[in-house]
Design an enzyme around this catalytic site. Structure first.
Site, PDB file in Angstrom:
ATOM      1  N   GLY A 110       0.809  -1.223   0.000  1.00  0.00           N
ATOM      2  CA  GLY A 110       0.000   0.000   0.000  1.00  0.00           C
ATOM      3  C   GLY A 110       0.841   1.270   0.000  1.00  0.00           C
ATOM      4  O   GLY A 110       0.373   2.333  -0.441  1.00  0.00           O
ATOM      5  N   GLU A 133       2.587  -7.797  -2.287  1.00  0.00           N
ATOM      6  CA  GLU A 133       1.431  -8.491  -1.711  1.00  0.00           C
ATOM      7  C   GLU A 133       1.392  -9.985  -2.003  1.00  0.00           C
ATOM      8  O   GLU A 133       1.000 -10.782  -1.139  1.00  0.00           O
ATOM      9  CB  GLU A 133       0.127  -7.846  -2.204  1.00  0.00           C
ATOM     10  CG  GLU A 133      -0.185  -6.501  -1.566  1.00  0.00           C
ATOM     11  CD  GLU A 133       0.410  -5.320  -2.307  1.00  0.00           C
ATOM     12  OE1 GLU A 133       1.317  -5.526  -3.141  1.00  0.00           O
ATOM     13  OE2 GLU A 133      -0.019  -4.184  -2.046  1.00  0.00           O
TER      14      GLU A 133
HETATM   15  N1  COA Z   1       2.988  -3.249   9.366  1.00  0.00           N
HETATM   16  C1  COA Z   1       3.265  -3.125  10.665  1.00  0.00           C
HETATM   17  N2  COA Z   1       4.503  -2.940  11.136  1.00  0.00           N
HETATM   18  C2  COA Z   1       5.486  -2.871  10.249  1.00  0.00           C
HETATM   19  C3  COA Z   1       5.278  -2.988   8.860  1.00  0.00           C
HETATM   20  C4  COA Z   1       3.955  -3.185   8.422  1.00  0.00           C
HETATM   21  N3  COA Z   1       3.646  -3.259   7.114  1.00  0.00           N
HETATM   22  N4  COA Z   1       6.468  -2.887   8.227  1.00  0.00           N
HETATM   23  C5  COA Z   1       7.391  -2.718   9.198  1.00  0.00           C
HETATM   24  N5  COA Z   1       6.804  -2.710  10.417  1.00  0.00           N
HETATM   25  C6  COA Z   1       7.442  -2.552  11.699  1.00  0.00           C
HETATM   26  C7  COA Z   1       8.370  -3.731  12.011  1.00  0.00           C
HETATM   27  O1  COA Z   1       7.643  -4.817  12.512  1.00  0.00           O
HETATM   28  C8  COA Z   1       9.281  -3.110  13.035  1.00  0.00           C
HETATM   29  O2  COA Z   1       8.644  -3.047  14.278  1.00  0.00           O
HETATM   30  P1  COA Z   1       9.352  -3.734  15.592  1.00  0.00           P
HETATM   31  O3  COA Z   1      10.565  -2.896  15.816  1.00  0.00           O
HETATM   32  O4  COA Z   1       8.303  -3.575  16.654  1.00  0.00           O
HETATM   33  O5  COA Z   1       9.662  -5.132  15.216  1.00  0.00           O
HETATM   34  C9  COA Z   1       9.406  -1.663  12.545  1.00  0.00           C
HETATM   35  O6  COA Z   1       8.295  -1.436  11.682  1.00  0.00           O
HETATM   36  C10 COA Z   1      10.651  -1.431  11.717  1.00  0.00           C
HETATM   37  O7  COA Z   1      10.703  -2.437  10.729  1.00  0.00           O
HETATM   38  P2  COA Z   1      12.032  -3.315  10.471  1.00  0.00           P
HETATM   39  O8  COA Z   1      11.664  -4.441   9.571  1.00  0.00           O
HETATM   40  O9  COA Z   1      12.680  -3.657  11.760  1.00  0.00           O
HETATM   41  O10 COA Z   1      12.924  -2.201   9.749  1.00  0.00           O
HETATM   42  P3  COA Z   1      13.760  -2.303   8.415  1.00  0.00           P
HETATM   43  O11 COA Z   1      14.256  -0.921   8.148  1.00  0.00           O
HETATM   44  O12 COA Z   1      14.729  -3.419   8.481  1.00  0.00           O
HETATM   45  O13 COA Z   1      12.679  -2.710   7.259  1.00  0.00           O
HETATM   46  C11 COA Z   1      10.737  -2.546   5.896  1.00  0.00           C
HETATM   47  C12 COA Z   1      11.589  -1.862   6.973  1.00  0.00           C
HETATM   48  C13 COA Z   1       9.517  -1.659   5.663  1.00  0.00           C
HETATM   49  C14 COA Z   1      11.554  -2.698   4.620  1.00  0.00           C
HETATM   50  C15 COA Z   1      10.328  -3.978   6.373  1.00  0.00           C
HETATM   51  O14 COA Z   1       9.814  -3.886   7.701  1.00  0.00           O
HETATM   52  C16 COA Z   1       9.278  -4.618   5.512  1.00  0.00           C
HETATM   53  O15 COA Z   1       9.613  -5.202   4.492  1.00  0.00           O
HETATM   54  N6  COA Z   1       7.992  -4.543   5.937  1.00  0.00           N
HETATM   55  C17 COA Z   1       6.900  -5.204   5.212  1.00  0.00           C
HETATM   56  C18 COA Z   1       6.481  -4.352   4.024  1.00  0.00           C
HETATM   57  C19 COA Z   1       5.456  -5.055   3.176  1.00  0.00           C
HETATM   58  O16 COA Z   1       5.654  -6.114   2.597  1.00  0.00           O
HETATM   59  N7  COA Z   1       4.279  -4.424   3.095  1.00  0.00           N
HETATM   60  C20 COA Z   1       3.200  -4.917   2.294  1.00  0.00           C
HETATM   61  C21 COA Z   1       1.957  -4.906   3.082  1.00  0.00           C
HETATM   62  S1  COA Z   1       0.637  -5.556   2.120  1.00  0.00           S
END
Ligand code: COA
Length: 259
Positions: A110, A133
């Site tokens: 999103g 996704e």
């Molecule tokens: N929803 C809720 N929390 C999220 C999130 C999401 N989509 N994406 C990241 N977070 C949270 C993590 O759980 C973490 O929280 P924590 O410290 O309590 O564990 C915090 O944000 C930081 O994320 P982290 O993964 O530790 O940081 P990073 O810099 O290494 O990576 C991202 C950041 C965004 C690249 C990675 O978290 C990610 O790939 N997230 C999923 C994104 C995704 O696929 N979204 C599609 C949704 S349909």
């Protein structure tokens, strides 16, 4: 504290910031509610020239749906949550003024769909983005399957969505997903420079140009040209049009008032 902040900068440039850096600025229910409140505000600010959308911190623009919140939802709640994100992004797309996504970090799911609902997309060189996704067993549900293929072509969109690939900014720019990639240091000055270049032009003209392009894009050329004519007509009786002509004649910069 609000999870979305909004301020008006010089030259009537609005800056909207998603403000949940501890959760990668993901779309929680609260953030979506705050975002809709800011959109209400922006819709009423007829003097605003450009809106920049960005994320707080330098790690994430927006990580899409809040996956922790989503895990506690039943099927009905999930359907409603997806619809809420989709409706919110459609409201952003429908704003009459130019919108710039300033992708300051990760933009997944999103988060990238939010950027796709904006008119222009610029990213820092360290940003990563993708419609991830299908790797989560779902599909883009906030316009991603529709807007990505319209922007970069159906083959490239299918490849990105089927593989859930995470692109670097450079890869995304090469695919036509981004208008520009800037270094971390020059990121905001360069985004502001784009916003300022837009804000010095006739605001009614800009809004009519946006309307003509948006309404004409999904139709045939003949209909599109008629839409363009109607949008042009809206600029004819404006003071801004006369100011443009006068400034040209007097060899000075125009001062448009949006009238
Ligand atoms: N929803 C809720 N929390 C999220 C999130 C999401 N989509 N994406 C990241 N977070 C949270 C993590 O759980 C973490 O929280 P924590 O410290 O309590 O564990 C915090 O944000 C930081 O994320 P982290 O993964 O530790 O940081 P990073 O810099 O290494 O990576 C991202 C950041 C965004 C690249 C990675 O978290 C990610 O790939 N997230 C999923 C994104 C995704 O696929 N979204 C599609 C949704 S349909």
């Amino acid at each position: 504290m609000n999870t979305v902040s909004f301020e008006i900068k010089e030259d009537m440039i609005g800056l909207l910031t998603l403000n949940r850096p501890e959760a990668a600025n993901a779309f929680s229910t609260e953030l979506l509610s705050d975002l809709n409140n800011v959109i209400d505000q922006v819709e009423h600010l007829t003097d605003l020239r450009v809106l920049i959308l960005t994320g707080s911190g330098n790690k994430a623009f927006c990580a899409g749906a809040d996956l922790k919140e989503r895990a506690s939802m039943n099927e009905k709640e999930t359907v409603q949550a997806v619809r809420r994100i989709k409706q919110t992004l459609s409201r952003i797309e429908a704003l009459p003024l130019p919108t710039l996504a300033a992708i300051n970090g990760a933009a997944f799911g999103g988060g990238l769909e939010l950027a796709l609902a904006c008119d222009l997309r610029y990213a820092t060189e360290h940003a990563k983005m993708g419609l991830t996704e299908t790797s989560l067993g779902i599909i883009p549900g906030a316009g991603g399957t529709q807007r990505l293929s319209r922007l970069i072509g159906i083959g490239k969109a299918k490849a990105l969505i089927f593989t859930a690939k995470r692109l670097t900014s450079t890869e995304a720019q090469t695919m036509g997903l981004l208008e520009g990639v800037f270094t971390h240091q020059e990121f905001f000055p360069r985004i502001l420079a784009v916003a300022q270049a837009i804000s010095k032009n006739g605001p009614i003209a800009i809004r009519q140009a946006k309307k003509a392009i948006a309404l004409g894009f999904d139709t045939d050329l003949h209909t599109g040209l008629q839409i363009e004519e109607l949008c042009y007509l809206a600029t004819i009786p404006t003071q801004d049009r006369l100011e443009g002509l006068a400034a040209f004649k007097e060899k000075r910069h125009p001062h448009y008032q949006g009238k």
